[in-house]
Design a protein around this motif. Structure first.
Motif, PDB file in Angstrom:
ATOM      1  N   HIS A   1      -8.263   2.497   2.807  1.00 32.00           N
ATOM      2  CA  HIS A   1      -8.674   2.039   1.471  1.00 32.00           C
ATOM      3  C   HIS A   1     -10.185   1.852   1.401  1.00 32.00           C
ATOM      4  O   HIS A   1     -10.825   2.234   0.409  1.00 32.00           O
ATOM      5  CB  HIS A   1      -7.962   0.727   1.138  1.00 32.00           C
ATOM      6  CG  HIS A   1      -8.332   0.147  -0.188  1.00 32.00           C
ATOM      7  ND1 HIS A   1      -7.895   0.673  -1.382  1.00 32.00           N
ATOM      8  CD2 HIS A   1      -9.116  -0.923  -0.511  1.00 32.00           C
ATOM      9  CE1 HIS A   1      -8.382  -0.027  -2.392  1.00 32.00           C
ATOM     10  NE2 HIS A   1      -9.130  -1.006  -1.888  1.00 32.00           N
ATOM     11  N   SER A   2     -10.766   1.279   2.445  1.00 31.56           N
ATOM     12  CA  SER A   2     -12.203   0.997   2.428  1.00 31.56           C
ATOM     13  C   SER A   2     -13.057   2.242   2.643  1.00 31.56           C
ATOM     14  O   SER A   2     -14.269   2.199   2.439  1.00 31.56           O
ATOM     15  CB  SER A   2     -12.549  -0.044   3.494  1.00 31.56           C
ATOM     16  OG  SER A   2     -12.327   0.467   4.792  1.00 31.56           O
TER      17      SER A   2
ATOM     18  N   THR B   1      -0.696   8.247  -0.186  1.00 35.39           N
ATOM     19  CA  THR B   1      -1.296   9.095  -1.215  1.00 35.39           C
ATOM     20  C   THR B   1      -0.300  10.141  -1.697  1.00 35.39           C
ATOM     21  O   THR B   1       0.703  10.443  -1.038  1.00 35.39           O
ATOM     22  CB  THR B   1      -2.540   9.813  -0.675  1.00 35.39           C
ATOM     23  OG1 THR B   1      -2.135  10.718   0.371  1.00 35.39           O
ATOM     24  CG2 THR B   1      -3.561   8.827  -0.138  1.00 35.39           C
TER      25      THR B   1
ATOM     26  N   ALA C   1     -12.898   5.006   0.937  1.00 40.69           N
ATOM     27  CA  ALA C   1     -13.018   5.814  -0.284  1.00 40.69           C
ATOM     28  C   ALA C   1     -14.468   6.269  -0.459  1.00 40.69           C
ATOM     29  O   ALA C   1     -15.400   5.477  -0.366  1.00 40.69           O
ATOM     30  CB  ALA C   1     -12.569   5.008  -1.494  1.00 40.69           C
TER      31      ALA C   1
ATOM     32  N   HIS D   1       0.858  -1.185   0.000  1.00 41.18           N
ATOM     33  CA  HIS D   1       0.000   0.000   0.000  1.00 41.18           C
ATOM     34  C   HIS D   1       0.898   1.240   0.000  1.00 41.18           C
ATOM     35  O   HIS D   1       1.624   1.484   0.970  1.00 41.18           O
ATOM     36  CB  HIS D   1      -0.903   0.035   1.242  1.00 41.18           C
ATOM     37  CG  HIS D   1      -1.919  -1.059   1.286  1.00 41.18           C
ATOM     38  ND1 HIS D   1      -3.237  -0.873   0.924  1.00 41.18           N
ATOM     39  CD2 HIS D   1      -1.810  -2.365   1.641  1.00 41.18           C
ATOM     40  CE1 HIS D   1      -3.896  -2.015   1.062  1.00 41.18           C
ATOM     41  NE2 HIS D   1      -3.049  -2.927   1.489  1.00 41.18           N
TER      42      HIS D   1
END
Length: 320
Positions: A265-266, A188, A268, A185
């Motif tokens: 991530h989840s 950003t 979003a 991962h």
């Protein structure tokens, strides 16, 4: 109530040494030197201020949210935040501890809210992330605490800023043994840009400081960190070999970043999703058979020091 004392100070000296460092495997020098991608700091510790506990609120707002996993890590972060203004700490209804403060930075201030997870590990870290972002909707999240170093460039008390999390908690048991599976991962672009500005300001290469007490100096490194619900305490551990094969630049191992990465991530599309997050880890041991707890306070303090130094780069200026 006792008189507040002077907040922590950090002295920084620039320079160009590279390749050797103190406290690590291999070469050891008394005054310290810097490996590539590292920054050296010297800190002068101060006692935290005595502060009253706040009454607590259901929601607040913060520019930066901080997650820690242990009481030792929470104490180090709270001590650093106590140097700011409007400091308060409180226990929330679900049992987690929260500390908040407004920290001065050039051109303004940054509001910080730190939350302690209910326990160590990836699942608790996921829950802490959701609680933190729902509680204060920060622009950035920092996971601050300790880790075990698996790279020879690292020494006890050094700090790693991770730009890449390698999650290695899954696998397959076969007749020939366990096969570890991993995923990566990246942070950003917004988080990476701020991390790069942090290193650009302070420089990646520093010359050694003349130290009366070598433990007051440490280096800051940038690179990948491995994360799983596993304690690594052996030089030839399968996890160490896997991580170095996955990415030979992997610096350290810890137990919460995989959970925060999954939660981010989840999330979003969530209105509370931060612009980015990354982990700040002080090295408390070298993930070998000599692993002990004696350096955890030192590593946690150094991670909290770097947290404070990052704050000017995490300030988001509202549009005019």
């Amino acid at each position: 109530m006792s008189e507040p004392e002077t907040p922590p100070t950090i002295e920084v000296e620039q320079g160009g040494n590279q390749g050797i460092q103190h406290f690590g495997h291999g070469n050891i020098v008394n005054t310290g030197a810097v490996g590539k991608g590292a920054t050296v700091y010297r800190t002068t510790s101060r006692e935290p201020r005595d502060r009253p506990r706040g009454a607590g609120e259901d929601r607040t707002s913060a520019d930066v949210g901080v997650i820690v996993a242990t009481p030792r890590e929470f104490a180090a972060v709270a001590r650093a935040l106590a140097a700011g203004s409007d400091y308060r700490d409180d226990s929330r209804a679900e049992g987690t501890l929260v500390a908040e403060a407004t920290m001065p930075v050039p051109g303004g201030a940054v509001r910080v809210a730190a939350l302690e997870a209910t326990e160590q590990g990836t699942l608790a870290a996921q829950t802490a992330y959701r609680r933190l972002t729902g509680f204060c909707a920060p622009s950035f999240v920092l996971l601050v605490g300790i880790a075990g170093g698996i790279d020879r460039s690292l020494g006890i008390g050094d700090v790693v800023l991770s730009d890449h999390i390698i999650c290695y908690g899954s696998g397959k048991d076969t007749p020939d043994g366990r096969v570890i599976r991993g995923s990566g991962h990246q942070i950003t672009d917004a988080a990476r840009e701020r991390m790069n500005r942090f290193f650009a300001r302070d420089g990646r290469e520093r010359r050694p400081l003349p130290l009366a007490d070598a433990t007051s100096a440490y280096l800051v490194h940038q690179g990948p960190v491995g994360s799983a619900d596993t304690v690594v305490a052996w030089e030839d551990a399968q996890a160490r070999r896997f991580l170095k094969d996955f990415n030979d630049k992997t610096l350290a191992v810890e137990m919460e970043a995989a959970g925060v990465a999954a939660a981010f991530h989840s999330s979003a599309g969530s209105p509370h999703r931060p612009l980015g997050w990354f982990t700040v880890r002080g090295i408390s041991d070298l993930a070998d058979v000599a692993k002990k707890d004696e350096h955890q306070d030192l590593a946690a303090r150094h991670a909290a020091d770097v947290m404070v130094r990052l704050l000017p780069f995490l300030r988001v200026t509202p549009p005019a």
